[in-house]
Enzyme design. Structure first.
Site, short mmCIF file in Angstrom:
data_model
loop_
_atom_site.label_atom_id
_atom_site.label_comp_id
_atom_site.label_asym_id
_atom_site.label_seq_id
_atom_site.Cartn_x
_atom_site.Cartn_y
_atom_site.Cartn_z
CB CYS A 139 -8.94 -4.50 -13.20
SG CYS A 139 -8.29 -5.69 -14.40
CB CYS B 254 -1.64 -5.41 7.62
SG CYS B 254 -1.79 -4.82 5.91
CE1 TYR C 162 -12.35 -11.47 -22.34
CE2 TYR C 162 -14.11 -9.84 -22.44
CZ TYR C 162 -13.04 -10.47 -23.02
OH TYR C 162 -12.62 -10.08 -24.27
CG ASP D 73 -14.75 -7.41 -14.81
OD1 ASP D 73 -13.70 -6.78 -15.03
OD2 ASP D 73 -15.11 -7.74 -13.67
CG ASP E 35 -14.06 -16.87 -17.41
OD1 ASP E 35 -14.02 -15.66 -17.13
OD2 ASP E 35 -13.08 -17.63 -17.31
CB CYS F 72 -0.95 -0.02 1.19
SG CYS F 72 -0.20 -0.50 2.76
#
Length: 494
Positions: free
Chosen positions: A451, A170, A323, A424, A345, A57
């Site tokens: 993404c 975390c 997908y 996607d 898929d 991060c």
């Protein structure tokens, strides 16, 4: 992955410094930050003591409101290359952007040699069954060579390396999941269960993969081992359950290969049913060790609710989910009013999970096919007839290649008025062939979830060549404190 109902989208044209949380309201920076007090020197301490070394991060030390503003600016700059007719909408951020990762993967590795018989995490117990059997692969005798036991490390890798950073806390991992990984470390230390050594290929415990149901609170623990024999496995599960009562099932995954791939192909259930259930967008999903499931359940609901609002599904809508993975989008669409949904898929195990999830939820208007998305769409384009007015009429059987043979999609008893395509794709994006075939079906709307906005921009240019323009661009912050942003684009014919 269920939150109170949220407004899925808001006003257009607001600037990047008006980024919103997932309730559709303007983000309050004071609500989104962890408190930090100044030390004696007047300097602000780090939120995370590992942030300068850990790559998980990278933006954790930046105020969340500034992170959202930066991502908003990046999306506006990226999509400006397309000369869009609509502005990029304000990014949908989280009201509380911490401990959001419901899936935690923790490796275990040998550390420095201990000076005495006591590991820092617990007193050494008696000889385990594994020790008595003397199997080097399981007990990792190399860890004891030279007259000393080694400490057990678990945490995250230092960025760009395979060096483990031991971490007790975390800020992005689910707190229960973190508690499980530390409990396993302590049990290993007490029972002489040695961690895997990447260099020698010896040792027993390689990883723990922990999934926590965001809504259900159920906990699945997958212990990845270097050997199938797991002496005293029942006692291990009892002790883990005693330390972390939230644990509902434990699975052993066997991976004896010298590889950086985490999971092996063989596994067995040690405790409980071997899976957990969780609720997403009003549906129940079965999650196993191998299942794909979004790691940020809160933002996944934001993402899917926004996509469904864009799709404008109705009782005479036929939808395709390309997908589709384990079928989450397809099943939500089928449950939100689409007459019929077909998911496709190339990963057969994902399709098996999708079919199982459909049965589990009693959804009968969704069908799933194991096939390459591009090949499926091209075959569909050759078979289905459209009337040229954004209407698809599946009056005849639609045939597509899949599951190693010909799949027949039986026609719906009611003619669909319109087609909506959800897509996607992976980070590499889609293909020109897929886009041409999809557009030849004259869909009323295409909802493109990405993404990787860079490949989405490339694909939107291909859609533009086929007569489809972006009418909405909605960024979603799925992974706070990282550079990643997901984006939903609504495409409609010109």
């Amino acid at each position: 992955m269920t939150e109170p109902k949220r407004r899925p989208h808001g006003r257009r044209g607001t600037s990047g410094n008006q980024s919103r949380g997932n309730n559709g309201k303007r983000e309050n920076p004071k609500q989104a930050q962890l408190p930090r007090s100044k030390g004696k020197t007047g300097k602000q301490p780090r939120r995370c003591p590992y942030s300068d070394r850990c790559g998980g991060c990278s933006a954790i030390e930046v105020d969340y409101s500034r992170q959202l503003a930066r991502k908003q600016h990046e999306m506006e700059q990226l999509y400006a290359l397309m000369a869009l007719e609509v502005p990029v909408e304000p990014i949908l951020g989280m009201a509380c952007p911490y401990h959001y990762r419901d899936k935690v993967i923790s490796p275990y590795a040998p550390g420095r040699k201990s000076k005495d018989e006591t590991q820092g995490h617990g007193q050494r117990g008696g000889k385990s069954t594994a020790d008595q059997q003397g199997n080097r692969k399981r007990t990792g005798k190399e860890g004891s060579a030279g007259g000393g036991r080694r400490e057990i490390l678990t945490g995250m890798y230092e960025k760009g390396t395979h060096r483990l950073i031991p971490a007790e806390k975390c800020l992005v991992e689910n707190e229960t999941a973190k508690q499980v990984t530390l409990a396993i470390r302590d049990i290993m230390a007490r029972w002489d269960m040695t961690p895997y050594n990447e260099d020698t290929g010896t040792g027993f415990v390689r990883h723990a993969v922990v999934r926590v149901g965001h809504e259900s609170g159920e906990v699945l623990v997958t212990v990845v081992t270097n050997d199938e024999a797991f002496p005293a496995s029942k006692a291990f599960c009892r002790e883990l359950k005693r330390r972390v009562p939230a644990v509902t099932t434990v699975v052993q995954n066997i991976n004896s290969r010298q590889t950086n791939v985490i999971l092996g192909e063989r596994e067995r259930v040690l405790y409980g049913p071997g899976f957990i259930l969780d609720t997403l967008c009003g549906l129940s999903f079965r999650i196993s060790s191998q299942s794909f499931y979004q790691v940020n359940s809160t933002q996944t609901e934001v993402l899917y609710n926004t996509a469904m609002a864009m799709a404008q599904l109705g009782p005479r809508t036929w939808a395709i989910d390309a997908y589709c993975g384990t079928g989450t989008i397809a099943l939500v669409a089928a449950n939100r009013g689409a007459q019929r949904v077909v998911g496709v898929d190339s990963v057969e195990s994902a399709i098996a999970d999708a079919r199982q999830n459909a049965r589990h939820n009693g959804i009968e208007n969704a069908q799933f096919i194991a096939a390459d998305a591009t090949a499926f769409m091209e075959e569909l384009a050759e078979t289905v007839t459209g009337d040229g007015d954004n209407v698809i009429t599946p009056a005849e059987h639609v045939v597509a290649q899949g599951d190693g043979g010909i799949m027949t999609l039986s026609p719906s008893p009611v003619t669909a008025d319109e087609l909506v395509i959800f897509m996607d794709p992976p980070r590499a994006g889609s293909t020109p062939q897929f886009i041409r075939a999809a557009c030849s079906l004259h869909p009323a709307r295409v909802v493109y979830i990405s993404c990787n906005p860079k490949t989405q921009v490339r694909d939107l240019e291909q859609f533009a060549k086929q007569g489809y323009r972006a009418t909405r661009i909605q960024p979603v912050d799925m992974f706070p404190h990282t550079p990643h942003t997901e984006c939903i684009a609504l495409l409609e014919p010109r």
